[in-house]
Design an enzyme around this catalytic site. Structure first.
Site, mmCIF file in Angstrom:
data_model
loop_
_atom_site.group_PDB
_atom_site.id
_atom_site.type_symbol
_atom_site.label_atom_id
_atom_site.label_comp_id
_atom_site.label_asym_id
_atom_site.label_seq_id
_atom_site.Cartn_x
_atom_site.Cartn_y
_atom_site.Cartn_z
ATOM 1 N N ASP A 162 2.538 1.979 3.275
ATOM 2 C CA ASP A 162 3.451 0.966 3.847
ATOM 3 C C ASP A 162 4.905 1.342 3.626
ATOM 4 O O ASP A 162 5.780 0.919 4.374
ATOM 5 C CB ASP A 162 3.269 -0.407 3.171
ATOM 6 C CG ASP A 162 1.889 -0.985 3.355
ATOM 7 O OD1 ASP A 162 1.229 -0.618 4.343
ATOM 8 O OD2 ASP A 162 1.479 -1.799 2.509
ATOM 9 N N HIS B 188 0.891 -1.172 0.000
ATOM 10 C CA HIS B 188 0.000 0.000 0.000
ATOM 11 C C HIS B 188 0.923 1.214 0.000
ATOM 12 O O HIS B 188 1.992 1.172 0.626
ATOM 13 C CB HIS B 188 -0.827 0.116 1.275
ATOM 14 C CG HIS B 188 -1.728 -1.035 1.585
ATOM 15 N ND1 HIS B 188 -1.290 -2.186 2.188
ATOM 16 C CD2 HIS B 188 -3.065 -1.176 1.420
ATOM 17 C CE1 HIS B 188 -2.318 -2.994 2.365
ATOM 18 N NE2 HIS B 188 -3.406 -2.413 1.915
HETATM 19 C C1 XLS Z 1 -7.608 -6.511 4.224
HETATM 20 C C2 XLS Z 1 -7.089 -6.728 2.895
HETATM 21 C C3 XLS Z 1 -5.989 -5.771 2.451
HETATM 22 C C4 XLS Z 1 -5.838 -5.797 0.962
HETATM 23 C C5 XLS Z 1 -5.057 -4.668 0.399
HETATM 24 O O1 XLS Z 1 -8.348 -7.307 4.760
HETATM 25 O O2 XLS Z 1 -6.686 -8.052 2.807
HETATM 26 O O3 XLS Z 1 -4.804 -6.054 3.106
HETATM 27 O O4 XLS Z 1 -5.259 -6.995 0.523
HETATM 28 O O5 XLS Z 1 -5.578 -3.450 0.765
#
Ligand code: XLS
Ligand code: CA
Ligand code: CA
Length: 439
Positions: free
Chosen positions: A102, A99
């Site tokens: 991140d 993200h």
């Molecule tokens: C949350 C999601 C998230 C997505 C990306 O539950 O898994 O991590 O994969 O935003």
């Protein structure tokens, strides 16, 4: 047990090895059915869990330190990136996913500085990718963490939040294109509702469709050729997420003319939260032509939330890889470990052990899925079960050459006793065990 620093590279030592820091089933360059295992599986590291998650839960703080002894935030995020690429080297992982927030210190109160910092880190990631020969699988924008997104992003009641979401997605899309990502993920975040009493569902759905359309048009205009991916999840954080499951996503994409550009990223733990099996979601995607990518993990059947555990269940990975193979394998997608070590598994060694467990479970799943296909008994059974559609009235149905009246007449005058053969579920389940354990 060895320390993290002592492990230079996790090697494949085969199923009889007892070495904890070795692969027993994942042999990256071994060719299976004409393709290297690393190309079949396209493993990716998830930045948010692996590089940032530090063991915190609702009842307590960090159990792991991922600050890399750096007080300066930009230096810290560069140290995190160094760690990420070193870890990928050790594990022979070729891809990663992140993200926006991140990889750099996002400051919601200073968007201009945030964008500048983001660009600086993207430069840094670009250098590391070349140096370590790694690729970005996909990026996504975290449009759910900050307070501004408390009522959603593209479904927020506030149009300024919709615009802020556009800014973040544009910046992340630019980064994704620069770093060569072959997909772009939109997980629902807080795109859903907690109560209908304060929600205009119709407007919210129209708005998020407009948002996806604009994002697609922008990315295509910048030369992006990859897949846009919705990531279904039924609940958490909102009570009802608009991207509930694969079937719901397909209906949404069809309604708003987004099929073709948009496909799905299927997460195992989200499938089970929706009351489906992982393979149900994969099959639904396959038959609707929207399969692209996977977020690999598993939930705990005793817990009702998204635990994001590393996948260690062989049956799940066999059924998963069977669907992936039947769908033609990964093209723009791959297999991202959206999984985190448990709060009590709080050392860097545990990160290696967790990835080894997950990668080996999928490697074994791949090997056994091919064994199942080569064995042929299951596919043959299914084929024969539907044989009535290969001739006579069945063939006419298949080829759209009949109608309700003709069928009614056929049924009325059918001289055969209408019986359906046994489904033989127990026998078929025993074949799976036989395929797993036969030498
Ligand atoms: C949350 C999601 C998230 C997505 C990306 O539950 O898994 O991590 O994969 O935003
Ligand atoms: Ca996910
Ligand atoms: Ca999850």
């Amino acid at each position: 047990m060895k320390r993290y620093e002592e492990i230079k590279k996790v090697e494949y030592l085969g199923p009889n090895s007892k070495e904890p820091f070795a692969f027993k089933y994942y042999n990256p360059d071994e060719v299976i059915h004409g393709k290297k295992m690393r190309e079949h599986l396209k493993f990716a590291l998830s930045y948010w869990h692996t590089i940032n998650y530090s063991g915190t839960d609702m009842f307590g703080g960090d159990t792991e330190d991922k600050n890399f002894n750096e007080a300066d935030l930009m230096k810290r995020y560069k140290a995190k990136a160094d760690f990420a690429f070193d870890l990928m080297d050790k594990l022979s992982i070729d891809y990663y996913c992140f993200h926006d927030v991140d990889v750099y210190p996002y400051d919601p109160n200073d968007l201009k500085k945030s964008l500048k910092n983001f660009n600086e880190i993207v430069d840094y990631l670009e250098v590391l990718q070349k140096k370590h020969n790694k690729k970005l699988l996909w990026a996504t924008s975290n449009n759910f963490g900050d307070k501004a997104f408390m009522a959603g992003a593209a479904t927020s009641p506030n149009a300024d939040v919709f615009a802020l979401s556009a800014l973040k997605v544009k910046a992340t899309m630019d980064a994704n294109i620069r770093l060569g990502g072959t997909a772009y993920v939109f997980w629902g975040g807080r795109e859903g509702y907690d109560t209908l009493l304060n929600t205009d569902m119709g407007l919210e759905l129209d708005n998020i469709a407009k948002f996806f359309t604009m994002a697609r048009d922008y990315a295509r205009s910048k030369g992006f050729k990859g897949d846009f991916l919705l990531e279904p999840k039924p609940k958490e954080p909102t009570k009802h997420q608009y991207d509930f499951d694969v079937a719901t996503c397909c209906n949404f994409l069809r309604t708003y003319n987004l099929l073709g550009d948009f496909k799905v990223n299927i997460e195992a733990n989200h499938a089970t939260l929706a009351g489906h099996t992982f393979e149900h979601e994969l099959r639904t995607a396959r038959v609707n032509g929207v399969f692209s990518s996977i977020d690999a993990n598993q939930g705990d059947p005793m817990l009702g939330w998204d635990t994001d555990q590393f996948p260690t269940n062989i049956y799940d990975t066999i059924y998963c890889m069977y669907e992936v193979i039947k769908a033609g394998g990964f093209v723009n997608g791959g297999l991202n470990f959206d999984a985190k070590t448990r709060r009590q598994s709080n050392t860097f060694e545990d990160i290696l052990l967790a990835y080894i467990a997950g990668m080996d479970t999928f490697a074994l799943g791949l090997r056994l899925a091919y064994k199942l296909i080569d064995d042929g008994r299951i596919d043959e059974f299914v084929k024969n079960r539907y044989d009535s559609y290969n001739h006579g009235i069945g063939l006419k149905i298949k080829e759209n050459k009949t109608n309700l009246e003709e069928l009614a007449d056929y049924a009325l005058n059918n001289p055969n006793k209408v019986t359906v053969d046994s489904g033989r579920q127990e026998y078929l389940e025993s074949i799976i065990n036989n395929v797993i354990f036969e030498k």
